[in-house]
Design a protein around this motif. Structure first.
Motif, PDB file in Angstrom:
ATOM      1  N   PHE A 128       0.833  -1.198   0.000  1.00 45.49           N
ATOM      2  CA  PHE A 128       0.000   0.000   0.000  1.00 45.49           C
ATOM      3  C   PHE A 128       0.874   1.256   0.000  1.00 45.49           C
ATOM      4  O   PHE A 128       0.504   2.273  -0.608  1.00 45.49           O
ATOM      5  CB  PHE A 128      -0.905   0.006   1.233  1.00 45.49           C
ATOM      6  N   TYR A 298     -15.574  -6.849  -2.843  1.00 40.79           N
ATOM      7  CA  TYR A 298     -14.654  -5.744  -2.569  1.00 40.79           C
ATOM      8  C   TYR A 298     -13.573  -6.163  -1.580  1.00 40.79           C
ATOM      9  O   TYR A 298     -12.398  -5.766  -1.711  1.00 40.79           O
ATOM     10  CB  TYR A 298     -15.422  -4.538  -2.020  1.00 40.79           C
ATOM     11  N   SER A 299     -13.947  -6.947  -0.573  1.00 45.88           N
ATOM     12  CA  SER A 299     -12.950  -7.394   0.409  1.00 45.88           C
ATOM     13  C   SER A 299     -11.854  -8.203  -0.267  1.00 45.88           C
ATOM     14  O   SER A 299     -10.651  -7.990  -0.019  1.00 45.88           O
ATOM     15  CB  SER A 299     -13.626  -8.221   1.508  1.00 45.88           C
ATOM     16  N   SER A 301     -11.063  -7.992  -3.329  1.00 41.74           N
ATOM     17  CA  SER A 301     -10.346  -7.091  -4.215  1.00 41.74           C
ATOM     18  C   SER A 301      -9.225  -6.365  -3.469  1.00 41.74           C
ATOM     19  O   SER A 301      -8.098  -6.268  -3.958  1.00 41.74           O
ATOM     20  CB  SER A 301     -11.321  -6.079  -4.824  1.00 41.74           C
ATOM     21  N   VAL A 302      -9.532  -5.868  -2.281  1.00 40.45           N
ATOM     22  CA  VAL A 302      -8.540  -5.146  -1.477  1.00 40.45           C
ATOM     23  C   VAL A 302      -7.403  -6.068  -1.059  1.00 40.45           C
ATOM     24  O   VAL A 302      -6.227  -5.697  -1.104  1.00 40.45           O
ATOM     25  CB  VAL A 302      -9.211  -4.518  -0.240  1.00 40.45           C
ATOM     26  N   LEU A 303      -7.741  -7.288  -0.650  1.00 35.80           N
ATOM     27  CA  LEU A 303      -6.761  -8.175  -0.029  1.00 35.80           C
ATOM     28  C   LEU A 303      -5.988  -9.038  -1.021  1.00 35.80           C
ATOM     29  O   LEU A 303      -4.879  -9.473  -0.716  1.00 35.80           O
ATOM     30  CB  LEU A 303      -7.455  -9.092   0.980  1.00 35.80           C
ATOM     31  N   GLY A 319      -9.048  -5.082 -10.307  1.00 36.77           N
ATOM     32  CA  GLY A 319      -9.644  -5.510  -9.047  1.00 36.77           C
ATOM     33  C   GLY A 319     -10.835  -6.423  -9.294  1.00 36.77           C
ATOM     34  O   GLY A 319     -11.314  -6.586 -10.426  1.00 36.77           O
TER      35      GLY A 319
END
Length: 356
Positions: A128, A298-299, A301-303, A319
């Motif tokens: 990040f 989405y979770s 996608s972030v992780l 993503g």
């Protein structure tokens, strides 16, 4: 503006979710150690009996059994009995979810998925900050969860493909159809199609050497290795042509350069060939707050999905939440004339035909 009640509600929510995450980790243990399957196949057990069946330590197993019963995942015959003589059982209604990986309702794989996602969090923090990709997770110790295996074996070639008449006809007709499965993973989509359509030949392609090795072993065990082959290769670099159907299942959003991949896929097609893309079922537009399934995608996608596509200076950084308009844009840029959404219903996936 939030109220004090909202503050407490959020605190309560995070506490519940922490408990849920920890519960998933205990599911990981049950899946990896074969505890659920031993209860399902051999019946109720004390902690000593289950430890004997699974080659594990009784004291650890006793704590796990008590937790599972306290969480409502297992039944216990007598809560007042001494710990060593309590007998625990897996309710029959829970067997498909926790102990039968061939059932489409199987969810014990979530333990493996969540454990693997958690393992990379320190590297993801750094990613990040840098904008780079975290290092890829090693295959071992548990390998990737094969969550899509029961979906493919039970639905892909028995329900989904027959619901697309023009594809179903081609897969059954002469001359025998040639298929390519791009980003084939551990091979279950190709295997399922080969089992349902005994005339077709299928080539599976993936960048992951461990996945391809597993796919080859799976095809051999399934008895279709004479018609199904797997290779380690980048979809954008494929030179093979003449395929009647190319499938990209639950993978396009993970690709760093999806347009290049689609261009390569388009070049692989026979004159009347087509492409089937299966990807996440997401909303057409961004909404907030979103549905549970949108939050789930989405979770991931972030992780996982977005981080895996980073590290390439030209990444599309798609993503997991690849909306239909995004797919249509990628397909148009790759030279396809049309994208046709298909009326196949699934709780997690959306289906498209890409027309050259």
């Amino acid at each position: 503006m939030g109220t004090t009640d909202d503050t407490q509600a959020l605190a309560d929510r995070l506490l519940r979710h922490a408990g849920a995450a920890l519960e998933i980790y205990t599911v990981y243990l049950g899946e990896r150690l074969g505890l659920y399957r031993a209860l399902a196949e051999q019946g109720p057990a004390t902690s000593a009996e289950l430890a004997e069946r699974t080659g594990t330590a009784e004291r650890y197993v006793r704590e796990w059994l008590e937790h599972q019963a306290a969480s409502g995942l297992l039944d216990v015959d007598d809560t007042t009995a001494e710990a060593a003589v309590r007998r625990f059982s897996l309710p029959p209604a829970f067997v498909p979810v926790l102990a039968d990986p061939d059932d489409v309702r199987y969810q014990a794989h979530q333990g493996v998925e969540i454990a693997r996602a958690g393992r990379r969090l320190p590297e993801l923090v750094e990613a990040f900050r840098t904008g780079d990709a975290p290092p890829p997770l090693p295959w071992e110790p548990e390998g990737r969860a094969e969550w899509n295996r029961p979906l493919f074996l039970n639905l892909l070639a028995k329900s989904w493909l027959p619901a697309i008449p023009e594809l179903d006809r081609r897969l059954r007709s002469d001359p025998p159809a040639r298929l390519a499965d791009v980003a084939c993973g551990t091979g279950w989509a190709a295997i399922a199609i080969a089992q349902a359509y005994p005339r077709v030949t299928i080539d599976g392609y993936d960048l992951d050497e461990d996945a391809v090795a597993a796919a080859r072993a799976n095809a051999e065990e399934a008895g279709v290795s004479d018609r199904v082959t797997f290779s380690v290769v980048d979809a954008a670099q494929l030179k093979q042509t003449g395929y009647d159907l190319v499938t990209i299942i639950e993978a396009l959003h993970d690709m760093s350069r999806p347009v290049e991949a689609l261009q390569g896929v388009r070049d692989m097609l026979a004159d009347d060939g087509t492409v089937l893309v299966v990807d996440e079922l997401v909303e057409d537009e961004f909404t907030a707050p979103a549905s549970d399934i949108e939050r789930y995608h989405y979770s991931w996608s972030v992780l996982s999905c977005l981080p895996d596509a980073m590290g390439d200076a030209e990444t599309a950084a798609t993503g997991a939440v690849m909306r239909p308009s995004t797919l249509r844009r990628y397909a148009t840029e790759a030279g396809f004339s049309d994208v046709r959404p298909l009326p196949i219903l699934n709780d997690y996936l959306r289906f498209y035909l890409l027309i050259p």
